[in-house]
Design a protein around this motif. Structure first.
Motif, short mmCIF file in Angstrom:
data_model
loop_
_atom_site.label_atom_id
_atom_site.label_comp_id
_atom_site.label_asym_id
_atom_site.label_seq_id
_atom_site.Cartn_x
_atom_site.Cartn_y
_atom_site.Cartn_z
N ARG A 4 0.83 -1.20 0.00
CA ARG A 4 0.00 0.00 0.00
C ARG A 4 0.88 1.26 0.00
NH1 ARG A 4 -3.20 -1.14 3.90
NH2 ARG A 4 -2.04 -0.11 5.57
N SER A 25 2.65 1.80 -3.44
CA SER A 25 1.75 2.13 -4.55
C SER A 25 1.70 3.64 -4.77
CB SER A 25 0.35 1.56 -4.31
OG SER A 25 -0.28 2.24 -3.24
N LYS A 84 3.49 -1.53 -8.31
CA LYS A 84 2.30 -2.37 -8.34
C LYS A 84 2.63 -3.72 -7.75
CE LYS A 84 0.52 -0.18 -12.46
NZ LYS A 84 0.19 -0.31 -13.86
N SER A 85 1.72 -4.26 -6.99
CA SER A 85 1.90 -5.60 -6.45
C SER A 85 1.52 -6.59 -7.55
CB SER A 85 1.02 -5.79 -5.21
OG SER A 85 1.26 -7.03 -4.63
#
Length: 145
Positions: A126, A129, A134-135
């Motif tokens: 989080r 980001s 990006k995960s």
């Protein structure tokens, strides 16, 4: 940095710079060990030191007592190299985007296609980001007995 949520300040202003492990080991080692203990990381501090001494990884430190460890890797599937960062400790405040400027230059100089960050901190996806990360994968691990 307490718990699993990283703290954040937009005015950190203490940038990460390349460093030598022998000069920094006295304060880096206990922080590495506390990360291992608190987050159940899958490495030990002596493994990290060996990689740094052998030149297989790079240490970056900041004036606020933060540091990161990086390694160049190659992804066979994408036929591209990438820079892997273990964000190990952020010191008094959490890393901000400007802290990664030199690391990004280093990645580009080594023809990396992307920067990848591994972290045992649960709040990291989080937080990162905010800086365009990006995960893309979730890793689940089950130790064998």
């Amino acid at each position: 940095m307490g718990g699993n949520e990283p703290a954040y300040s937009s005015s950190l202003g203490t940038l990460l710079v390349p460093s030598i492990i022998e000069a920094e080991w006295d304060w880096v080692r206990p922080l590495l060990q506390s990360i291992c203990d608190n987050c159940e990381a899958d490495w030990e501090s002596h493994h990290v030191k060996r990689l740094l001494q052998d030149g297989a990884a790079q240490l970056w430190t900041s004036l606020n007592g933060g540091f990161a460890v990086t390694q160049m890797h190659h992804n066979e599937f994408f036929c591209r190299s990438y820079l892997l960062i273990w964000i190990c400790h952020s010191g008094a405040e959490f890393f901000a985007e400007e802290d990664f400027n030199l690391i990004e230059e280093f990645a580009k100089e080594n023809n990396a296609g992307w920067i990848e960050i591994w972290s045992p901190w649960k709040g990291m996806p989080r937080h990162l980001s905010k800086f365009g990360f990006k995960s893309v994968n979730t890793v689940m691990r089950r130790p064998l007995k």
